[in-house]
Design an enzyme around this catalytic site. Structure first.
Site, PDB file in Angstrom:
ATOM      1  N   ARG A 184     -31.323   3.002 -34.823  1.00 45.03           N
ATOM      2  CA  ARG A 184     -31.075   2.917 -33.635  1.00 45.03           C
ATOM      3  C   ARG A 184     -31.851   4.219 -32.626  1.00 45.03           C
ATOM      4  O   ARG A 184     -32.343   3.745 -31.591  1.00 45.03           O
ATOM      5  CB  ARG A 184     -29.538   3.210 -33.411  1.00 45.03           C
ATOM      6  CG  ARG A 184     -28.932   1.757 -33.793  1.00 45.03           C
ATOM      7  CD  ARG A 184     -27.281   2.220 -33.715  1.00 45.03           C
ATOM      8  NE  ARG A 184     -26.951   3.249 -34.488  1.00 45.03           N
ATOM      9  CZ  ARG A 184     -25.605   3.951 -34.178  1.00 45.03           C
ATOM     10  NH1 ARG A 184     -24.697   3.543 -33.335  1.00 45.03           N
ATOM     11  NH2 ARG A 184     -25.402   4.896 -34.795  1.00 45.03           N
ATOM     12  N   ASN A 241     -25.243  -1.068 -34.024  1.00 44.35           N
ATOM     13  CA  ASN A 241     -24.810  -1.386 -35.394  1.00 44.35           C
ATOM     14  C   ASN A 241     -23.817  -2.659 -35.310  1.00 44.35           C
ATOM     15  O   ASN A 241     -23.061  -2.581 -34.421  1.00 44.35           O
ATOM     16  CB  ASN A 241     -24.326  -0.352 -36.198  1.00 44.35           C
ATOM     17  CG  ASN A 241     -25.427   0.685 -36.545  1.00 44.35           C
ATOM     18  OD1 ASN A 241     -26.623   0.489 -36.656  1.00 44.35           O
ATOM     19  ND2 ASN A 241     -24.867   1.942 -37.045  1.00 44.35           N
TER      20      ASN A 241
END
Length: 95
Positions: free
Chosen positions: A19, A37
């Site tokens: 990320r 996520n």
């Protein structure tokens, strides 16, 4: 012309700074949207940019950061949301 893509990245993509790396690359390329996520171990990305920029971004998504092991990247066009920047979405815990 700006397009909106919904991207699903599968593989070993959680716990490997996917990320944070995605945000850095998105900021560098000028992509707007978010990365988060999914509960099933995937990474979900909403990305908005011009076609050429999105192709470069997708190329990066297929590689990911050094410790990632990307199995597949799926993408499809969606409705433009006009995001202002690119965000890392963290889990919201309800107490």
């Amino acid at each position: 012309m700006i397009k909106h893509l919904e991207i699903i990245v599968k593989g070993k993509v959680q716990g490997v700074f996917y990320r944070a790396s995605t945000k850095a690359v998105a900021d560098q390329l000028g992509v707007r949207g978010y990365v988060k996520n999914d509960d099933n171990g995937d990474v979900l990305i909403a990305a908005e940019a011009d076609n050429a920029t999105l192709e470069m971004f997708l190329d990066w998504c297929r590689e990911g950061p050094q410790d990632a092991e990307v199995i597949s990247v799926e993408s499809h066009e969606g409705e433009l949301k006009n995001y202002r920047n690119f965000e890392v979405v963290k889990k919201n815990f309800l107490w």
